[in-house]
Design a protein around this motif. Structure first.
Motif, PDB file in Angstrom:
ATOM      1  N   SER A   7       3.407  -4.634 -19.050  1.00  0.00           N
ATOM      2  CA  SER A   7       2.964  -5.610 -18.049  1.00  0.00           C
ATOM      3  C   SER A   7       3.322  -5.161 -16.638  1.00  0.00           C
ATOM      4  O   SER A   7       2.543  -5.378 -15.696  1.00  0.00           O
ATOM      5  CB  SER A   7       3.582  -6.978 -18.351  1.00  0.00           C
ATOM      6  N   VAL A   8       4.476  -4.508 -16.483  1.00  0.00           N
ATOM      7  CA  VAL A   8       4.850  -3.977 -15.164  1.00  0.00           C
ATOM      8  C   VAL A   8       3.900  -2.848 -14.756  1.00  0.00           C
ATOM      9  O   VAL A   8       3.463  -2.770 -13.593  1.00  0.00           O
ATOM     10  CB  VAL A   8       6.307  -3.476 -15.192  1.00  0.00           C
ATOM     11  N   VAL A   9       3.572  -1.974 -15.707  1.00  0.00           N
ATOM     12  CA  VAL A   9       2.637  -0.884 -15.421  1.00  0.00           C
ATOM     13  C   VAL A   9       1.260  -1.440 -15.058  1.00  0.00           C
ATOM     14  O   VAL A   9       0.576  -0.909 -14.167  1.00  0.00           O
ATOM     15  CB  VAL A   9       2.557   0.068 -16.628  1.00  0.00           C
ATOM     16  N   LEU A  10       0.860  -2.524 -15.727  1.00  0.00           N
ATOM     17  CA  LEU A  10      -0.432  -3.135 -15.429  1.00  0.00           C
ATOM     18  C   LEU A  10      -0.460  -3.705 -14.011  1.00  0.00           C
ATOM     19  O   LEU A  10      -1.457  -3.547 -13.288  1.00  0.00           O
ATOM     20  CB  LEU A  10      -0.735  -4.230 -16.445  1.00  0.00           C
ATOM     21  N   VAL A  11       0.615  -4.361 -13.607  1.00  0.00           N
ATOM     22  CA  VAL A  11       0.695  -4.874 -12.236  1.00  0.00           C
ATOM     23  C   VAL A  11       0.611  -3.728 -11.243  1.00  0.00           C
ATOM     24  O   VAL A  11      -0.092  -3.814 -10.219  1.00  0.00           O
ATOM     25  CB  VAL A  11       1.989  -5.681 -12.037  1.00  0.00           C
ATOM     26  N   SER A  12       1.312  -2.634 -11.527  1.00  0.00           N
ATOM     27  CA  SER A  12       1.296  -1.476 -10.629  1.00  0.00           C
ATOM     28  C   SER A  12      -0.105  -0.870 -10.543  1.00  0.00           C
ATOM     29  O   SER A  12      -0.565  -0.482  -9.457  1.00  0.00           O
ATOM     30  CB  SER A  12       2.294  -0.420 -11.116  1.00  0.00           C
ATOM     31  N   GLY A  13      -0.805  -0.788 -11.688  1.00  0.00           N
ATOM     32  CA  GLY A  13      -2.147  -0.228 -11.684  1.00  0.00           C
ATOM     33  C   GLY A  13      -3.129  -1.071 -10.897  1.00  0.00           C
ATOM     34  O   GLY A  13      -3.984  -0.548 -10.171  1.00  0.00           O
ATOM     35  N   ALA A  32      -2.421  -0.720  -7.232  1.00  0.00           N
ATOM     36  CA  ALA A  32      -2.879   0.570  -6.711  1.00  0.00           C
ATOM     37  C   ALA A  32      -4.358   0.549  -6.348  1.00  0.00           C
ATOM     38  O   ALA A  32      -4.816   1.410  -5.581  1.00  0.00           O
ATOM     39  CB  ALA A  32      -2.609   1.670  -7.738  1.00  0.00           C
ATOM     40  N   GLN A  33      -5.116  -0.419  -6.873  1.00  0.00           N
ATOM     41  CA  GLN A  33      -6.526  -0.525  -6.513  1.00  0.00           C
ATOM     42  C   GLN A  33      -6.713  -0.913  -5.055  1.00  0.00           C
ATOM     43  O   GLN A  33      -7.794  -0.716  -4.483  1.00  0.00           O
ATOM     44  CB  GLN A  33      -7.219  -1.559  -7.409  1.00  0.00           C
ATOM     45  N   LEU A  34      -5.676  -1.457  -4.432  1.00  0.00           N
ATOM     46  CA  LEU A  34      -5.740  -1.823  -3.013  1.00  0.00           C
ATOM     47  C   LEU A  34      -5.378  -0.661  -2.102  1.00  0.00           C
ATOM     48  O   LEU A  34      -5.468  -0.794  -0.877  1.00  0.00           O
ATOM     49  CB  LEU A  34      -4.799  -3.005  -2.738  1.00  0.00           C
ATOM     50  N   SER A  35      -4.960   0.457  -2.677  1.00  0.00           N
ATOM     51  CA  SER A  35      -4.543   1.619  -1.903  1.00  0.00           C
ATOM     52  C   SER A  35      -5.586   2.725  -2.030  1.00  0.00           C
ATOM     53  O   SER A  35      -6.518   2.632  -2.831  1.00  0.00           O
ATOM     54  CB  SER A  35      -3.181   2.117  -2.410  1.00  0.00           C
ATOM     55  N   PRO A  36      -5.458   3.794  -1.273  1.00  0.00           N
ATOM     56  CA  PRO A  36      -6.395   4.925  -1.412  1.00  0.00           C
ATOM     57  C   PRO A  36      -6.310   5.623  -2.759  1.00  0.00           C
ATOM     58  O   PRO A  36      -7.222   6.370  -3.125  1.00  0.00           O
ATOM     59  CB  PRO A  36      -5.982   5.870  -0.271  1.00  0.00           C
ATOM     60  N   GLN A  37      -5.205   5.401  -3.503  1.00  0.00           N
ATOM     61  CA  GLN A  37      -5.031   6.039  -4.815  1.00  0.00           C
ATOM     62  C   GLN A  37      -5.551   5.136  -5.932  1.00  0.00           C
ATOM     63  O   GLN A  37      -4.865   4.863  -6.915  1.00  0.00           O
ATOM     64  CB  GLN A  37      -3.548   6.363  -5.028  1.00  0.00           C
ATOM     65  N   ALA A  38      -6.770   4.647  -5.763  1.00  0.00           N
ATOM     66  CA  ALA A  38      -7.331   3.712  -6.750  1.00  0.00           C
ATOM     67  C   ALA A  38      -7.587   4.392  -8.093  1.00  0.00           C
ATOM     68  O   ALA A  38      -7.470   3.761  -9.145  1.00  0.00           O
ATOM     69  CB  ALA A  38      -8.622   3.106  -6.209  1.00  0.00           C
ATOM     70  N   GLY A  79      -4.619   4.338 -10.158  1.00  0.00           N
ATOM     71  CA  GLY A  79      -4.395   2.987 -10.650  1.00  0.00           C
ATOM     72  C   GLY A  79      -5.136   2.728 -11.946  1.00  0.00           C
ATOM     73  O   GLY A  79      -4.632   2.031 -12.838  1.00  0.00           O
ATOM     74  N   LEU A  80      -6.340   3.289 -12.076  1.00  0.00           N
ATOM     75  CA  LEU A  80      -7.074   3.151 -13.337  1.00  0.00           C
ATOM     76  C   LEU A  80      -6.328   3.810 -14.492  1.00  0.00           C
ATOM     77  O   LEU A  80      -6.339   3.291 -15.616  1.00  0.00           O
ATOM     78  CB  LEU A  80      -8.467   3.763 -13.193  1.00  0.00           C
ATOM     79  N   VAL A  81      -5.682   4.933 -14.221  1.00  0.00           N
ATOM     80  CA  VAL A  81      -4.903   5.608 -15.263  1.00  0.00           C
ATOM     81  C   VAL A  81      -3.752   4.715 -15.725  1.00  0.00           C
ATOM     82  O   VAL A  81      -3.468   4.612 -16.929  1.00  0.00           O
ATOM     83  CB  VAL A  81      -4.374   6.961 -14.748  1.00  0.00           C
ATOM     84  N   LEU A  82      -3.089   4.054 -14.783  1.00  0.00           N
ATOM     85  CA  LEU A  82      -1.996   3.152 -15.139  1.00  0.00           C
ATOM     86  C   LEU A  82      -2.503   1.965 -15.965  1.00  0.00           C
ATOM     87  O   LEU A  82      -1.854   1.545 -16.932  1.00  0.00           O
ATOM     88  CB  LEU A  82      -1.291   2.658 -13.877  1.00  0.00           C
ATOM     89  N   ILE A  83      -3.662   1.434 -15.598  1.00  0.00           N
ATOM     90  CA  ILE A  83      -4.223   0.305 -16.345  1.00  0.00           C
ATOM     91  C   ILE A  83      -4.573   0.735 -17.765  1.00  0.00           C
ATOM     92  O   ILE A  83      -4.295   0.015 -18.740  1.00  0.00           O
ATOM     93  CB  ILE A  83      -5.464  -0.252 -15.626  1.00  0.00           C
ATOM     94  N   ILE A  84      -5.173   1.916 -17.912  1.00  0.00           N
ATOM     95  CA  ILE A  84      -5.521   2.426 -19.243  1.00  0.00           C
ATOM     96  C   ILE A  84      -4.264   2.622 -20.084  1.00  0.00           C
ATOM     97  O   ILE A  84      -4.230   2.268 -21.275  1.00  0.00           O
ATOM     98  CB  ILE A  84      -6.315   3.738 -19.111  1.00  0.00           C
ATOM     99  N   TRP A  94     -11.386  -9.511  -8.471  1.00  0.00           N
ATOM    100  CA  TRP A  94     -10.877  -9.019  -9.750  1.00  0.00           C
ATOM    101  C   TRP A  94      -9.465  -8.476  -9.603  1.00  0.00           C
ATOM    102  O   TRP A  94      -8.614  -8.687 -10.479  1.00  0.00           O
ATOM    103  CB  TRP A  94     -11.813  -7.931 -10.270  1.00  0.00           C
ATOM    104  N   ILE A  95      -9.193  -7.807  -8.491  1.00  0.00           N
ATOM    105  CA  ILE A  95      -7.871  -7.201  -8.299  1.00  0.00           C
ATOM    106  C   ILE A  95      -6.798  -8.267  -8.098  1.00  0.00           C
ATOM    107  O   ILE A  95      -5.752  -8.269  -8.765  1.00  0.00           O
ATOM    108  CB  ILE A  95      -7.909  -6.231  -7.107  1.00  0.00           C
ATOM    109  N   TRP A  96      -7.033  -9.230  -7.187  1.00  0.00           N
ATOM    110  CA  TRP A  96      -5.998 -10.210  -6.862  1.00  0.00           C
ATOM    111  C   TRP A  96      -5.741 -11.164  -8.026  1.00  0.00           C
ATOM    112  O   TRP A  96      -4.577 -11.443  -8.363  1.00  0.00           O
ATOM    113  CB  TRP A  96      -6.382 -10.991  -5.605  1.00  0.00           C
TER     114      TRP A  96
END
Length: 295
Positions: free
Chosen positions: A34-40, A43-49, A52-57, A207-209
């Motif tokens: 769940s912490v990794v999901l929040v981080s992912g 990350a969609q709000l940053s240039p490293q989006a 962030g998808l990798v973290l969500i996966i 979707w992100i927020w």
């Protein structure tokens, strides 16, 4: 992305004396996911989006394994005797249905995000994956909501008030998080149907927020679940819920190689009754002689 929260005493998360340790690992992995999901999502709000998808996966993959472990732990506890579900409906609708539904929902979410990641990596030539990805991102949270409702349909007969309160503290955040993901997926689907976007841009700010809020609810539920696991293990199996409707007796008798009393009674009652023929008693020889003398 809900996990099973049960207060049953037949759960078996590991072999022998390590079952308590494996149950802690199960609850801890969900909390970390769940912490990794929040981080992912953040990350969609940053240039490293893309990262962030990798973290969500990765988070969805871990949660898929956690739910599989939950299902396996409760099936091992009943020796994989699925017919016992006919006697204990909670076993069928909660301990079995919740992990299965959550695994299907998590798998759909995993594939939806994976399709978007593939399109982002390979370029915008995989437009057919976009529609499937959006549909999966809607269907997955819907299954999470159904699993959350099933997760709350539990009956308590032996568990004390403390365990029941902790159970409610797990159900409510899970349900709120599932509803949040379902709402944001539906809103995002309607937004993307009005505009033309590709790749990561298919995941809008709504979707992100709302996803971040739902992930925080999952984190709260996972933290409470970890506390609940600690509390149940301190009870050493006492005052927790057993199988109902005769399922517990049948499981014990099956392990001992005996026939349950209910089945034995049914077998006896099915046997045809013996036909008794009443024969007349023979007349004593003395009474025959007296009758002949009188005549």
């Amino acid at each position: 992305m809900v996990k099973l929260a049960s207060a049953r005493d037949f759960r078996t998360y590991g072999p022998g004396l390590t079952k308590n340790r494996y149950e802690y690992i199960n609850a801890g992995l969900y909390l970390i996911a769940s912490v990794v999901l929040v981080s992912g999502l953040a990350a969609q709000l940053s240039p490293q989006a893309r990262s962030g998808l990798v973290l969500i996966i990765a988070a969805l993959g871990v949660i898929l394994l956690v739910n599989l472990h939950d299902l396996f732990a409760h099936l091992v506890g009943i020796d994989f005797r699925l017919p016992l579900m006919a006697f204990d409906l909670q076993l069928a609708f909660v301990e079995f249905a919740v992990p299965v539904i959550q695994m299907l929902g998590t798998l759909l979410g995993f594939l939806g995000v994976l399709f978007l990641f593939i399109q982002e990596q390979k370029g915008y030539g995989y437009f057919k994956l976009e529609k499937h990805a959006l549909n999966m991102l809607v269907a997955g949270p819907v299954l999470w909501v159904i699993g959350s409702i099933h997760n709350s349909c539990q009956i308590y007969e032996r568990a004390d008030a403390h365990v029941q309160i902790l159970q409610q503290c797990v159900y409510i955040p899970f349900l709120m998080g599932s509803l949040s993901f379902m709402l944001t997926a539906i809103l995002n689907y309607h937004e993307q149907s009005k505009e033309i976007h590709h790749g990561i841009h298919l995941l809008g700010s709504t979707w992100i927020w709302l996803g971040i809020f739902g992930s925080l609810m999952f984190f709260i539920g996972g933290l409470t679940n970890l506390i609940k696991v600690f509390k149940m293990q301190q009870m050493n199996g006492m005052r927790l819920e057993k199988l109902r409707g005769g399922a517990h007796e049948r499981l014990v008798c099956a392990r001992d190689g005996q026939v349950p009393l209910i089945m034995e009674h049914q077998t006896i009652s099915l046997q045809p009754p013996e036909t008794k023929v009443t024969l007349p008693l023979p007349t004593p020889y003395k009474d025959v002689l007296i009758g002949q003398t009188r005549s």
